[in-house]
Design a protein around this motif. Structure first.
Motif, PDB file in Angstrom:
ATOM      1  N   TRP B  22       0.828  -1.206   0.000  1.00  0.00           N
ATOM      2  CA  TRP B  22       0.000   0.000   0.000  1.00  0.00           C
ATOM      3  C   TRP B  22       0.861   1.253   0.000  1.00  0.00           C
ATOM      4  O   TRP B  22       0.614   2.208  -0.741  1.00  0.00           O
ATOM      5  N   CYS B  23       1.916   1.272   0.864  1.00  0.00           N
ATOM      6  CA  CYS B  23       2.820   2.429   0.906  1.00  0.00           C
ATOM      7  C   CYS B  23       3.463   2.658  -0.447  1.00  0.00           C
ATOM      8  O   CYS B  23       3.564   3.789  -0.926  1.00  0.00           O
ATOM      9  N   ALA B  24       3.899   1.568  -1.065  1.00  0.00           N
ATOM     10  CA  ALA B  24       4.548   1.691  -2.374  1.00  0.00           C
ATOM     11  C   ALA B  24       3.552   2.243  -3.389  1.00  0.00           C
ATOM     12  O   ALA B  24       3.892   3.077  -4.236  1.00  0.00           O
ATOM     13  N   ALA B  25       2.302   1.783  -3.278  1.00  0.00           N
ATOM     14  CA  ALA B  25       1.267   2.253  -4.197  1.00  0.00           C
ATOM     15  C   ALA B  25       1.001   3.739  -4.000  1.00  0.00           C
ATOM     16  O   ALA B  25       0.854   4.494  -4.965  1.00  0.00           O
ATOM     17  N   VAL B  26       0.943   4.156  -2.746  1.00  0.00           N
ATOM     18  CA  VAL B  26       0.718   5.582  -2.453  1.00  0.00           C
ATOM     19  C   VAL B  26       1.831   6.415  -3.076  1.00  0.00           C
ATOM     20  O   VAL B  26       1.591   7.476  -3.668  1.00  0.00           O
ATOM     21  N   LEU B  27       3.044   5.901  -2.955  1.00  0.00           N
ATOM     22  CA  LEU B  27       4.189   6.609  -3.541  1.00  0.00           C
ATOM     23  C   LEU B  27       4.031   6.712  -5.060  1.00  0.00           C
ATOM     24  O   LEU B  27       4.188   7.775  -5.647  1.00  0.00           O
ATOM     25  N   ALA B  28       3.708   5.577  -5.667  1.00  0.00           N
ATOM     26  CA  ALA B  28       3.578   5.548  -7.133  1.00  0.00           C
ATOM     27  C   ALA B  28       2.478   6.479  -7.615  1.00  0.00           C
ATOM     28  O   ALA B  28       2.662   7.264  -8.549  1.00  0.00           O
ATOM     29  N   VAL B  29       1.316   6.392  -6.973  1.00  0.00           N
ATOM     30  CA  VAL B  29       0.195   7.252  -7.366  1.00  0.00           C
ATOM     31  C   VAL B  29       0.532   8.717  -7.090  1.00  0.00           C
ATOM     32  O   VAL B  29       0.194   9.606  -7.869  1.00  0.00           O
ATOM     33  N   GLY B  30       1.210   8.939  -5.984  1.00  0.00           N
ATOM     34  CA  GLY B  30       1.584  10.310  -5.638  1.00  0.00           C
ATOM     35  C   GLY B  30       2.472  10.937  -6.692  1.00  0.00           C
ATOM     36  O   GLY B  30       2.409  12.127  -6.960  1.00  0.00           O
ATOM     37  N   VAL B  31       3.309  10.111  -7.274  1.00  0.00           N
ATOM     38  CA  VAL B  31       4.218  10.637  -8.299  1.00  0.00           C
ATOM     39  C   VAL B  31       3.510  10.720  -9.648  1.00  0.00           C
ATOM     40  O   VAL B  31       3.773  11.606 -10.453  1.00  0.00           O
ATOM     41  N   ALA B  32       2.602   9.791  -9.867  1.00  0.00           N
ATOM     42  CA  ALA B  32       1.911   9.749 -11.160  1.00  0.00           C
ATOM     43  C   ALA B  32       1.056  10.982 -11.401  1.00  0.00           C
ATOM     44  O   ALA B  32       0.974  11.501 -12.503  1.00  0.00           O
ATOM     45  N   PHE B  33       0.386  11.430 -10.341  1.00  0.00           N
ATOM     46  CA  PHE B  33      -0.449  12.619 -10.481  1.00  0.00           C
ATOM     47  C   PHE B  33       0.299  13.842 -10.011  1.00  0.00           C
ATOM     48  O   PHE B  33       1.175  13.743  -9.163  1.00  0.00           O
ATOM     49  N   ASN B  34      -0.043  15.017 -10.564  1.00  0.00           N
ATOM     50  CA  ASN B  34       0.433  16.212  -9.884  1.00  0.00           C
ATOM     51  C   ASN B  34      -0.616  17.306  -9.753  1.00  0.00           C
ATOM     52  O   ASN B  34      -0.307  18.444  -9.460  1.00  0.00           O
ATOM     53  N   HIS B  35      -1.884  16.945  -9.947  1.00  0.00           N
ATOM     54  CA  HIS B  35      -2.933  17.924  -9.707  1.00  0.00           C
ATOM     55  C   HIS B  35      -3.328  17.873  -8.235  1.00  0.00           C
ATOM     56  O   HIS B  35      -3.615  16.790  -7.725  1.00  0.00           O
ATOM     57  N   PRO B  36      -3.365  19.027  -7.584  1.00  0.00           N
ATOM     58  CA  PRO B  36      -3.651  19.021  -6.142  1.00  0.00           C
ATOM     59  C   PRO B  36      -4.969  18.361  -5.779  1.00  0.00           C
ATOM     60  O   PRO B  36      -5.083  17.751  -4.730  1.00  0.00           O
ATOM     61  N   LEU B  37      -5.944  18.426  -6.670  1.00  0.00           N
ATOM     62  CA  LEU B  37      -7.242  17.828  -6.345  1.00  0.00           C
ATOM     63  C   LEU B  37      -7.112  16.312  -6.237  1.00  0.00           C
ATOM     64  O   LEU B  37      -7.592  15.679  -5.293  1.00  0.00           O
ATOM     65  N   TYR B  38      -6.432  15.707  -7.207  1.00  0.00           N
ATOM     66  CA  TYR B  38      -6.231  14.252  -7.195  1.00  0.00           C
ATOM     67  C   TYR B  38      -5.370  13.851  -6.011  1.00  0.00           C
ATOM     68  O   TYR B  38      -5.619  12.858  -5.332  1.00  0.00           O
ATOM     69  N   LEU B  39      -4.296  14.638  -5.820  1.00  0.00           N
ATOM     70  CA  LEU B  39      -3.380  14.313  -4.706  1.00  0.00           C
ATOM     71  C   LEU B  39      -4.083  14.497  -3.371  1.00  0.00           C
ATOM     72  O   LEU B  39      -3.834  13.770  -2.415  1.00  0.00           O
ATOM     73  N   GLY B  40      -4.977  15.481  -3.336  1.00  0.00           N
ATOM     74  CA  GLY B  40      -5.756  15.677  -2.112  1.00  0.00           C
ATOM     75  C   GLY B  40      -6.608  14.454  -1.832  1.00  0.00           C
ATOM     76  O   GLY B  40      -6.762  14.035  -0.675  1.00  0.00           O
ATOM     77  N   ALA B  41      -7.147  13.881  -2.923  1.00  0.00           N
ATOM     78  CA  ALA B  41      -7.955  12.675  -2.756  1.00  0.00           C
ATOM     79  C   ALA B  41      -7.109  11.533  -2.217  1.00  0.00           C
ATOM     80  O   ALA B  41      -7.533  10.767  -1.352  1.00  0.00           O
ATOM     81  N   VAL B  42      -5.897  11.422  -2.726  1.00  0.00           N
ATOM     82  CA  VAL B  42      -4.979  10.373  -2.241  1.00  0.00           C
ATOM     83  C   VAL B  42      -4.740  10.565  -0.745  1.00  0.00           C
ATOM     84  O   VAL B  42      -4.825   9.624   0.043  1.00  0.00           O
ATOM     85  N   LEU B  43      -4.463  11.808  -0.379  1.00  0.00           N
ATOM     86  CA  LEU B  43      -4.238  12.102   1.045  1.00  0.00           C
ATOM     87  C   LEU B  43      -5.458  11.725   1.852  1.00  0.00           C
ATOM     88  O   LEU B  43      -5.370  11.161   2.947  1.00  0.00           O
ATOM     89  N   GLY B  44      -6.620  12.022   1.288  1.00  0.00           N
ATOM     90  CA  GLY B  44      -7.862  11.684   1.963  1.00  0.00           C
ATOM     91  C   GLY B  44      -7.953  10.192   2.242  1.00  0.00           C
ATOM     92  O   GLY B  44      -8.314   9.778   3.352  1.00  0.00           O
ATOM     93  N   THR B  45      -7.603   9.377   1.223  1.00  0.00           N
ATOM     94  CA  THR B  45      -7.695   7.931   1.450  1.00  0.00           C
ATOM     95  C   THR B  45      -6.695   7.474   2.506  1.00  0.00           C
ATOM     96  O   THR B  45      -6.982   6.601   3.320  1.00  0.00           O
ATOM     97  N   VAL B  46      -5.514   8.075   2.496  1.00  0.00           N
ATOM     98  CA  VAL B  46      -4.501   7.702   3.491  1.00  0.00           C
ATOM     99  C   VAL B  46      -5.022   8.000   4.898  1.00  0.00           C
ATOM    100  O   VAL B  46      -4.895   7.193   5.812  1.00  0.00           O
ATOM    101  N   ILE B  47      -5.637   9.189   5.038  1.00  0.00           N
ATOM    102  CA  ILE B  47      -6.185   9.550   6.354  1.00  0.00           C
ATOM    103  C   ILE B  47      -7.276   8.568   6.766  1.00  0.00           C
ATOM    104  O   ILE B  47      -7.374   8.156   7.921  1.00  0.00           O
ATOM    105  N   CYS B  48      -8.092   8.157   5.789  1.00  0.00           N
ATOM    106  CA  CYS B  48      -9.146   7.182   6.096  1.00  0.00           C
ATOM    107  C   CYS B  48      -8.546   5.895   6.613  1.00  0.00           C
ATOM    108  O   CYS B  48      -9.011   5.304   7.593  1.00  0.00           O
ATOM    109  N   VAL B  49      -7.493   5.416   5.957  1.00  0.00           N
ATOM    110  CA  VAL B  49      -6.841   4.182   6.402  1.00  0.00           C
ATOM    111  C   VAL B  49      -6.267   4.378   7.801  1.00  0.00           C
ATOM    112  O   VAL B  49      -6.368   3.502   8.659  1.00  0.00           O
ATOM    113  N   ALA B  50      -5.699   5.545   8.040  1.00  0.00           N
ATOM    114  CA  ALA B  50      -5.139   5.827   9.377  1.00  0.00           C
ATOM    115  C   ALA B  50      -6.230   5.745  10.435  1.00  0.00           C
ATOM    116  O   ALA B  50      -6.043   5.183  11.514  1.00  0.00           O
TER     117      ALA B  50
END
Lengths: 297, 263, 281
Positions: B22-50
């Protein structure tokens, strides 16, 4: 002979004076040997020569020979020696690598490549040997200093060494922790036949458990013998700088005045018995305790 | 172990492999996108998992540290990114630096979200997984040599030990009149020598004594077995499938141009 | 009524996120006393001692040193009055000469170089290290390093000396030497507080002993008084020195309270009628 040390000398690199000078010592199987002496006497160095740290980890010039359970120390690997001699040091924090007690016990066995079934069996039996079954699933950081040291002991015993070397294991413990640890050692020695070499500064709680006491001073073996005999030579102890237990001092002071207690007392109940006898009191009224504790040598 | 928080949660029960994936995936997706809205969504999912891992309180606590870092990162980006429409002209530093631009703000936000996502995912991994489980997963499944994995967890294990030593050293030097609190930065720097030297000496000594103890317990002597097993349950398989699925989907979207802004 | 040097009023302290380490402690430390603090590990000895020089501030209650409330003073400021010698000298040693170490403390006090030098020389002399002033502390034995640590605190000329387990980890002779220096300092006017596990040390060096049990004061009195109650001491898993314990067991034979083997000998000799009878057994 379980441990045979023949004319052992060792000099640390860069030093002129040898740390050990021509030490010859034999330790019998099942013996509980105490080693003491002032700072710099070479006590820790002696242990390191017996568990292989010298010469495999620590550099320096070694002369003479050390055999443990028939294995020559310089000719065997540390892994081979680990099956034969276990070592416990002063600070439990610097000997443990795990967060759980059970995990710590498994560590040495994992290194040795044992099967899971074998490990399971040994974990159970070692916890029992050391008397800490209730601590099996506990987190190590929640334990007291005394308990941690017992965990280290159990973890070392999991490798089933017939010889145990301990370098001031009770240094950081309070009197209760010290007493508990020493009684576990005595049990390992008497019930399981483990040969024990214990280096300690504090003599008073330790001597009742010993078969023999060895005194080192500046790399040389000064005297070796039953503790009562060794401590009776108080002038020598004073000269070397070894602590004379209070009760031994009493024995010596009475002797100077022409009174004899018989044997040198090592515990309070022993001294009570002997003093009562000396003063002509009713020895049947003596309080129960470990009378006759300490090996009768 | 300082980072691991004991607990009972779905995330705690997952295999470390799943979480590492999952961490590796977050890294990959984080690098793949660079629009703040998408990245914000990624952060959102990470917080949900936390939160799913019952790490809410710890999350709030680390937010202050992360928050400062994020702010610094954001400010650096908006001050030095000078493409795009100017929104606010701050300090005119010439060549367009010092101007706050829309692109700068977007870029800044994107960086902040990306950094936080990655850091928080690692935090969740460490907080919900016992170190020996991580070592086990690394060694048994990922074929990492035991020595390296061991170094990693032992270093983690000694952090609280060394922190405690540092605190004692601090107290010891304070009692000799060495003022460590105070505001003069030069003084503070000087004050670090009486702290650093004993700490280094003590650490080296501890390391040596630990090494000796390990050697006497047959460390590094050859084939090593393990008392614990690294098991993958059904939940793990399911989660891993989901994570890989989301990863592949995200990478596809990214390749097709979504979530990427020309900055 | 002479003002106590340190007054502790209803002291409570809890480590962050933990239970109360010490509770309801009331203690007065008078000038010139030499006090031992004893108790099993975890009883709160070090926690209590760290309140004397402000390393820890009470969570409830207060500690007054002289007329300064420790909550309102920095440790570095209180260091002028209270010297604290830690158990492990390696937590303090960071320079490569003994003289440098001993100089560190007073040089933080803003004194003139001449005054600093005077203090350094005196401190080194008191602990018997004047000949080793150029030596690298790391090459010395643990006992010698402990003396360096002691000297480096002494050079600040504090009124009160707090020593955390001064003899642990030392050999017999080194331990005795340190304690003899400490007693000498007490005779010269320093107030001394030492933490120890060794009841013999208490018997031979302390004129007052405070026994802690689970964060509270269990007993506070002279060693003779305190060691006369072994049942109470047993609550904190402590045992009186061998001489005292033995004398207590032999009360029915006429032994009085003793603190040391020498005193016990005295009792023996008087009970044996004082003649040089050789009793063969």
């Amino acid at each position: 002979m379980t441990i045979q040390i023949s004319n052992l000398s060792f000099t640390y690199p860069g030093r002129k004076q040898p740390a050990l000078k021509g030490i010859s010592l034999e330790v019998r199987k099942g013996e509980f040997l105490g080693v003491t002496g002032p700072t710099g006497a070479g006590k820790s160095t002696l242990l390191k020569c017996a568990n292989g740290i010298i010469p495999h980890f620590q550099e320096g010039r070694v002369d003479g020979e050390v055999l443990v359970n028939g294995l020559p120390v310089s000719g065997s690997t540390l892994a081979e020696l680990a099956r034969v001699v276990g070592s416990v040091f002063e600070d439990p924090e610097e000997q443990m690598v795990s967060s759980l007690v059970e995990e710590e016990l498994a560590f040495g066995m994992e290194n040795m490549g044992l099967s899971r079934a074998e490990m399971e069996e040994r974990i159970t039996s070692c916890l029992q040997m050391v008397g800490i079954e209730s601590l099996r699933y506990r987190k190590i950081e929640a334990l007291s200093g005394g308990q941690k040291q017992l965990v280290v002991l159990a973890a070392v015993m999991a490798m089933r060494p017939p010889v145990l070397l301990l370098d001031e294991p009770t240094s950081a413990l309070d009197p209760l922790g010290t007493e508990r640890f020493l009684s576990v050692l005595t049990r390992l020695n008497r019930e399981y036949g483990i040969t024990i070499v214990l280096v300690e500064q504090k003599m008073t709680p330790v001597v009742p458990h010993l078969d023999r006491l060895v005194v080192l001073d500046r790399g040389e073996l000064v005297v070796a013998g039953p503790p009562r005999q060794v401590l009776a030579d108080m002038k020598l102890m004073d000269k070397v700088g070894v602590e004379i237990p209070e009760l031994a001092l009493l024995y010596g002071l009475l002797q100077e005045r022409g009174f004899s207690l018989g044997d040198l007392p090592l515990t309070v109940p022993e001294a009570e018995f002997q003093l009562t006898r000396l003063l002509g009191g009713d020895i049947k009224k003596c309080q129960p305790g470990d009378v006759g504790a300490g090996r009768r040598n | 172990m300082s980072a691991y928080n004991r607990g009972e949660s779905f995330v705690h029960r997952l295999s470390p492999l799943t979480k590492m994936l999952w961490c590796a995936a977050v890294l990959a997706v984080g690098v793949a996108f660079n629009h703040p809205l998408y990245l914000g969504a990624v952060l959102g999912t990470v917080i949900c998992v936390a939160l799913l891992g019952k790490q809410g309180r710890e999350l709030a606590r680390s937010l202050s540290g992360l928050g400062v870092l994020s702010l610094i990162l954001f400010l650096i980006q908006i001050l030095f990114y000078h493409e795009g429409r100017v929104v606010l002209a701050l300090v005119p530093l010439g060549h367009g630096y010092g101007h706050v631009t829309t692109d700068g703000i977007l870029f800044g936000l994107a960086m902040v979200f990306r950094m936080n996502s990655i850091l928080l995912s690692v935090f969740v991994l460490l907080a919900t997984t016992q170190p020996r489980e991580i070592v086990l997963a690394l060694v048994e499944k990922l074929r990492v040599p035991y020595d390296y994995a061991f170094m990693f967890t032992t270093a983690l294990r000694f952090i609280p030990v060394l922190l405690a030593e540092a605190r004692v050293i601090l107290a010891a030097q304070e009692t000799r009149g060495c003022a460590v609190s105070g505001h003069n930065p030069l003084r503070k720097l000087k004050a670090y020598i009486p702290l650093a030297v004993p700490l280094v000496m003590i650490s080296l000594n501890k390391a040596e004594r630990l090494a000796i103890s390990l050697e006497t317990r047959a460390f590094g002597s050859g084939n090593r077995t393990s008392y614990y097993e690294c098991r993958l349950a059904a939940a793990d398989m399911l989660c891993m499938v989901i994570v890989v699925g989301v990863l592949l989907t995200s990478l596809t979207f990214s390749f097709l141009g979504y979530g990427r802004v020309n900055l | 009524m002479i003002e106590p040097l340190i007054r502790i009023e209803d002291l409570h302290y809890s480590y962050p996120g933990g239970d109360e380490a010490v509770s309801s402690i009331d203690l007065d430390i008078g000038r010139g006393e030499i006090i031992a603090i004893v108790g099993q590990n975890g009883a709160g000895k070090t926690t209590l001692a760290k309140h004397f020089n402000g390393l820890l501030k009470p969570t409830r209650g207060r500690v007054v040193v002289g007329n300064v409330d420790t909550r309102k003073a920095a440790v570095a400021a209180l260091a002028r009055k209270i010297g604290y010698v830690f158990q492990n000298p390696d937590h303090q040693i960071f320079l490569d000469t003994v003289a440098g170490e001993v100089r560190f403390g007073p040089s933080n006090l803003g004194l003139s170089p001449g005054e600093v030098q005077r203090r350094v020389d005196q401190a080194l002399e008191v602990v018997g290290l004047s000949t080793l002033l150029g030596a690298d502390p790391r090459s010395l034995s643990k006992g010698q390093r402990q003396r360096v640590a002691l000297a480096s605190v002494l050079s600040m000329e504090p009124e009160v000396l707090v020593l955390d387990e001064p003899t642990t980890g030392q050999d017999y002779r080194e331990g005795k030497e340190i304690m003899d220096f400490v007693r000498d300092l007490n005779r010269r006017g320093h107030t001394v507080v030492f933490i120890t596990h060794d009841m013999n040390l208490v018997a031979r060096y302390a004129d007052r002993v405070v026994v802690l049990c689970e964060g509270r004061v269990l007993m506070d009195g002279s060693p003779r008084e305190v060691f006369g109650h072994p049942e109470t001491l047993a609550k904190t898993h402590l045992v009186p020195p061998a001489a005292t314990a033995l004398a207590l067991r032999l009360r029915n034979l006429g032994f009085g309270h003793v603190l040391t083997i020498e005193e016990l000998m005295g009792e023996c000799i008087s009970l044996l009628g004082g003649d040089r009878k050789v009793v063969c057994l």
